[in-house]
Scaffold this active site. Structure first.
Site, PDB file in Angstrom:
ATOM      1  N   HIS A   1       0.828  -1.209   0.000  1.00  0.00           N
ATOM      2  CA  HIS A   1       0.000   0.000   0.000  1.00  0.00           C
ATOM      3  C   HIS A   1       0.868   1.267   0.000  1.00  0.00           C
ATOM      4  CE1 HIS A   1      -3.549   2.411   1.615  1.00  0.00           C
ATOM      5  NE2 HIS A   1      -2.509   3.171   2.010  1.00  0.00           N
ATOM      6  N   GLU A   2       1.812   1.331   0.932  1.00  0.00           N
ATOM      7  CA  GLU A   2       2.631   2.549   1.040  1.00  0.00           C
ATOM      8  C   GLU A   2       3.505   2.741  -0.198  1.00  0.00           C
ATOM      9  OE1 GLU A   2       1.937   4.698   3.107  1.00  0.00           O
ATOM     10  OE2 GLU A   2       0.705   3.484   4.481  1.00  0.00           O
TER      11      GLU A   2
ATOM     12  N   HIS B   1       1.706   4.474  -2.820  1.00  0.00           N
ATOM     13  CA  HIS B   1       1.776   5.937  -2.668  1.00  0.00           C
ATOM     14  C   HIS B   1       3.075   6.475  -3.242  1.00  0.00           C
ATOM     15  CE1 HIS B   1      -1.872   6.247  -0.442  1.00  0.00           C
ATOM     16  NE2 HIS B   1      -1.423   5.717   0.690  1.00  0.00           N
TER      17      HIS B   1
HETATM   18 ZN   LIG Z   1      -2.335   5.108   2.521  1.00  0.00          ZN
END
Ligand SMILES: [Zn+2]
Length: 771
Positions: free
Chosen positions: A238-239, A242
């Site tokens: 997830h990170e 980003h």
């Molecule tokens: Zn996030």
């Protein structure tokens, strides 16, 4: 339904969703808050804006390429460094292994090869038209050329895993680690599992921060224990999303541009926990929230996919920052391929054979890889690789030399490339015989005379010749009356040669590799035209004066000489009452018929015929009223010139037909025929060639050769195949006027051969059929 064109939602509905979410959980990702703080820094804000502008251009470009099919996938290897600033060096072995657990998860999640990806099959019906995404990427912990002055415990070949190293400081950025994808495993704040700059800078040494309880999977190490429900490594997935410029699926709620990705349905809020697929309504009914995207907030067990749009965005970001990744620092999942670009190679001896190869690396492969030919190299050949080894994408050549000493034929050669692994491939070399050698002429001997109008021309078989070109002309410069002819063996029969003419001839050898120079030219002169008169022997044949059917009298004369006819004249004497009853006809050995005297031509009752027919006579028949009725030298009814060009040898027939059988008989007395022409065969040829017998023919390889011999010189027999290649030869002594010899050629294939029989200056060729 595209989120970027989303409808405005009612305020009340949005408020209700927000309140509902608030009561369930807080933010688990700190990215939004981090960006809010960072963008207050004008330097960061400017760098960020520049990167985003560059990204937007790449994103458009990539979308265009994907829609028109010009997008080319290329594996991106991302060098990773994992940092445990709070770890103990004594735990290195555990932490290095633990660091790798996360890498395996990233490699699965970003390439759509994660084991729970199959859950999409059941979920997909809630997302009509939505495709999953899979990138062509390899995450790889760097093991080579570590940056200096960081963790002194890093060793060449060991993983870029720092322990107790605090160089990233308060802003989680370390220029020394620029060029790497950095994972900083440390406390991310109260309740926060991780955070990352949105569209992070590889060049600056930025990092993705993951809490010690959310990094990796498995049992972990002291102080780094993955904790349920965030223990499957999806926080890093997830990170990292980003870092690669992906927003949350719920970014912006039901207003604005959302996550700027067309295929992810707009949703008002994050979804936590373990939602069933399709259980959360999207902003635009009937769309459902894509809760299984890695960019939502569910438990690790319930996020298992990126959408195609998310991956395109990630790929566009990689394209934006690709040059920032440090090269030469990874060695995992690396491999190479060797491809032959021009096999098979066919060469004409003695030309070298040059093979071209492409050496392609993947996954950061950079080991020195050496090339050798390990099998199938022809005896005596040399092999040179250039370069002899490569460690990066490139090309190389293999030159097979010393071909002059290599037997003709095809060779399969195994090329081996030895690097961290060994690979082989087979290529094919085809060696053709070189340019054929020049030949020398043998017959007719130079300056020969009395050659017939048709003559065999022979020459020595040339090495490697497949065919020969024979040029014949009436001048030494080969420009006048020049003909160019092809022979498949070492002989050719020249025909239709003019009499009393000097001819020049020369021969060159050819094959698929080229041609020789012409032989030295020979010349010969053809025999002159001569005329010979032959007298009939079937004479004084009675023509009856009774009967009811016409009387047909024939007189046949065999002519032994063979010339190519240039003129025929014939004289015929017939005693017959009422000569008008008689028709005269001349038939050649070739079967050509010429009517000399038509029936009923001089039908006035005058007797007898005593006439010479000659095309060149002053006029046609003139009927006389006194015997002979048909006389003098006259032109025939039909022209005799139709015999011109025919061969003279054989039976000539004069036919006298009495068309009025019942009365007026007589006697066919005689005839003579003058034949002019040039000899078809030279004098020598005629005698020798006519004398040679080969029998039986066809045979099984055993046969007799006999001829009348005028010399006591040895007899040489040479056997050629139909391509003119010498198959076998034998030599016999000759002590007799009559040479007769049983000949046996061993192990001959069943085929048609040419047998050359030679003694002294005489030679001839016979077709030999082995059955
Ligand atoms: Zn996030």
């Amino acid at each position: 339904m595209k989120k970027i064109t989303l409808l405005k939602r009612s305020f009340l509905f949005s408020l209700a969703i927000m309140l509902f979410s608030f009561t369930h959980a807080q933010e688990k990702c700190g990215t939004a808050e981090l960006m809010k703080q960072k963008l207050k820094d004008p330097v960061f804000a400017k760098q960020y804006a520049k990167r985003q502008a560059k990204f937007e251009a790449k994103f458009l470009e990539l979308q265009t390429q994907k829609s028109n099919g010009t997008y080319k996938k290329a594996t991106l290897t991302i060098p990773v460094a994992v940092h445990f600033p709070g770890g103990n060096e004594s735990d290195r072995a555990c932490l290095e292994a633990f660091a790798e657990t996360q890498i395996a998860i990233l490699n699965a999640d970003y390439t759509g090869t994660n084991s729970d990806f199959s859950d999409w099959a059941a979920a997909s019906s809630f997302y009509p038209g939505l495709n999953t995404g899979a990138a062509d990427v390899v995450f790889c912990i760097a093991t080579l050329n570590h940056p200096a002055n960081t963790d002194s415990d890093l060793v060449e070949g060991g993983p870029a895993v720092t322990i107790g190293y605090t160089g990233f400081g308060g802003n989680d950025t370390d220029a020394k680690w620029g060029g790497y994808m950095n994972f900083l495993v440390k406390d991310a704040g109260s309740g926060i599992l991780g955070y990352s700059p949105l569209g992070g800078s590889i060049a600056n040494g930025a990092s993705v921060v993951i809490a010690p309880t959310a990094y990796g999977s498995g049992a972990g190490c002291s102080g780094y224990t993955p904790g349920a429900p965030y223990n499957l490594g999806r926080t890093t997935t997830h990170e990292l999303g980003h870092f690669f410029n992906l927003d949350h699926t719920f970014n912006g709620g039901c207003t604005g541009a959302g996550d700027s990705i067309a295929d992810t349905p707009a949703v008002a809020n994050p979804t936590y926990g373990t939602p069933a697929p399709g259980s959360v309504a999207g902003c635009n009914n009937p769309e459902k929230a894509l809760t299984m995207s890695y960019m939502d907030y569910t438990n690790d067990t319930h996020m298992f996919m990126f959408s195609a749009g998310q991956i395109t965005r990630v790929e566009a970001y990689w394209a934006t920052i690709a040059s920032d990744f440090k090269t030469g620092v990874t060695a995992c999942n690396s491999d190479f391929t060797v491809t032959a670009n021009n096999s098979p190679v066919s060469v004409c001896s003695p030309t070298d054979a040059i093979f071209n190869f492409t050496f392609a690396t993947s996954g950061g492969y950079n080991a020195n890889t050496a090339f050798t030919a390990t099998a199938g190299v022809p005896n005596n050949a040399t092999v040179v690789f250039s370069p002899t080894a490569l460690s990066a994408d490139g090309s190389f050549t293999m030159t097979i030399g010393n071909i002059a000493t290599v037997a003709t034929g095809d060779y399969t050669i195994t090329v081996t490339a030895i690097g961290t692994t060994t690979k082989t491939l087979d290529i094919v070399l085809s060696v053709q015989a070189g340019v054929p050698s020049a030949t020398t002429l043998t017959y007719p001997a130079n300056n020969a005379t009395s050659i017939g109008s048709s003559s065999l021309l022979t020459w020595n078989t040339a090495a490697n010749a497949a065919t020969y070109t024979v040029q014949i002309a009436t001048d030494a410069g080969f420009t006048t009356n020049m003909t160019t002819n092809t022979a498949n063996t070492n002989n050719y029969t020249a025909t239709n040669l003019n009499p009393s003419t000097q001819y020049f001839w020369r021969v060159k050898s050819l094959n698929g590799c080229g041609e020789s120079v012409y032989s030295s030219a020979f010349n010969f002169t053809t025999a002159a035209i001569s005329c010979t008169t032959y007298n009939s022997i079937q004479n004084n044949i009675t023509i009856p004066d009774t009967g009811t059917t016409e009387h047909v009298i024939t007189s046949t004369l065999n002519i032994p000489d063979n010339v190519s006819i240039t003129d025929v004249n014939v004289t015929i004497n017939v005693q017959h009452v009422w000569a008008g009853d008689v028709e005269l006809k001349l038939t050649s050995p070739n079967g050509t018929e010429v009517i000399l005297l038509a029936n009923s031509k001089c039908d006035d009752g005058t007797d007898d015929i005593g006439v010479t027919y000659d095309d060149q006579a002053g006029g046609p028949i003139s009927c006389s009223t006194s015997a002979p009725c048909v006389g003098g030298t006259i032109q025939p009814e039909n022209t005799l010139s139709v015999f011109n060009g025919e061969a003279s040898t054989g039976n000539w027939i004069v036919t006298a037909t009495d068309g009025y059988p019942s009365a007026d008989g007589g006697e066919f007395l005689n005839f003579n025929i003058e034949i002019c022409g040039a000899p078809i065969l030279g004098i020598e040829d005629t005698k020798f060639a006519e004398s040679v017998s080969v029998y039986p023919n066809p045979n099984n390889g055993e046969f007799f050769v006999s001829f009348h011999s005028t010399t006591s010189q040895a007899v040489k027999l040479s056997l050629f195949d139909m391509r003119g290649r010498l198959v076998s030869k034998q030599k016999f002594e000759n002590n007799s006027n009559v040479f007769i010899q049983k000949v046996h050629f061993n192990d001959l294939a069943k085929a048609v051969y040419i047998l050359k029989i030679q003694t002294g200056n005489s030679e001839t060729f016979k077709r030999l059929v082995i059955k």
